[in-house]
Write a protein that holds these residues in place. Structure first.
Motif, short mmCIF file in Angstrom:
data_model
loop_
_atom_site.label_atom_id
_atom_site.label_comp_id
_atom_site.label_asym_id
_atom_site.label_seq_id
_atom_site.Cartn_x
_atom_site.Cartn_y
_atom_site.Cartn_z
N ARG A 122 1.22 130.10 2.82
CA ARG A 122 0.30 129.78 1.73
C ARG A 122 -1.15 129.77 2.20
NH1 ARG A 122 1.79 128.21 -3.08
NH2 ARG A 122 3.98 127.96 -3.56
N GLU A 197 1.52 123.95 -5.61
CA GLU A 197 2.65 123.20 -5.07
C GLU A 197 2.23 122.15 -4.05
OE1 GLU A 197 6.06 125.49 -3.91
OE2 GLU A 197 5.85 126.87 -5.60
N TYR A 200 3.82 117.81 -7.38
CA TYR A 200 4.86 118.21 -8.33
C TYR A 200 5.04 117.11 -9.35
CZ TYR A 200 7.99 115.19 -5.57
OH TYR A 200 8.56 114.12 -4.93
N ARG A 212 3.52 116.60 -2.62
CA ARG A 212 4.70 117.31 -2.13
C ARG A 212 5.20 116.76 -0.80
NH1 ARG A 212 5.03 123.42 0.20
NH2 ARG A 212 7.28 123.54 0.41
#
Length: 222
Positions: A122, A197, A200, A212
């Motif tokens: 990411r 993300e 959440y 997360r």
């Protein structure tokens, strides 16, 4: 006396819920403090004779004699092998073929840690430079979380920092109050943070969100 009544109430709740098949999930036992541990122990002690399953996780090194009882079962989660981490990275980068060249480096750095592997991928996806032209991928989980937060829009980061003050789980409305941001900006930030993300939705808690990973909250807080 009040403490004893609370412990007894936990036992009654567990036995009541355990009349039917039920699952109780508790995460990150290593964060339990001394005052919370007796409540957890009371919950465990109430399990025998019920149809309830208590599922917990904790980091290596956490010890609790309550979990050594005959009805408790431990499962050690080993690091993922390189092939599995490779598949995980490929799934993240499948629409970005120019970034696949970083696959080997990510697999090596992740060392079987799926969270680290996903977050390294990411970092590449978040980087605004063409083909994820990062000078050097972070060497630690903290470093990769810091890099991801460093790519956030200033508004999103401000809301995330305000939310980190509240706790691992936080109400969106309370987050707006702490951040002193307009409702429209908060709504947009929440949408982007969910897409990233980094947080959440906790459906069981209404309009609550959760970080997360505890480290995301810690880095945002600091």
């Amino acid at each position: 006396a009040r403490h004893a009544r609370l412990l007894a109430m936990i036992g009654r709740l567990v036995r009541g819920a355990g009349q039917a098949r039920s699952v109780i999930v508790l995460e990150d036992l290593h964060w339990l403090d001394g005052s919370s541990e007796p409540f957890f122990n009371a919950l465990v002690d109430a399990l025998p004779g019920t149809s309830a399953l208590l599922l917990c996780n904790h980091r290596p090194g956490y010890r609790n004699s309550c979990l050594e009882q005959s009805f408790c079962r431990k499962m050690v989660l080993s690091p993922l092998d390189d092939a599995t981490i490779t598949a995980l990275v490929d799934a993240r980068l499948r629409h970005h073929p120019a970034l696949i060249r970083h696959r080997g480096e990510i697999v090596t750095k992740a060392a079987g840690n799926p969270f680290f592997g996903e977050e390294l991928a990411r970092v590449l996806l978040d980087d605004p430079r063409p083909a994820g032209g990062v000078a050097k991928l972070p060497d630690s989980v903290r470093g990769v979380v810091e890099a991801r937060l460093g790519h956030l829009d200033e508004t999103d980061l401000s809301f995330l920092q305000a939310a980190a003050v509240i706790g691992r789980d936080f109400d969106v409305g309370l987050g707006q109050q702490v951040s002193a941001m307009p409702a429209a900006e908060v709504s947009s930030s929440v949408h982007r943070l969910l897409a990233s993300e980094l947080v959440y939705e906790r459906v069981s808690l209404g309009k609550a969100l959760a970080f997360r990973h505890p480290l995301v909250q810690e880095v945002a807080y600091n």
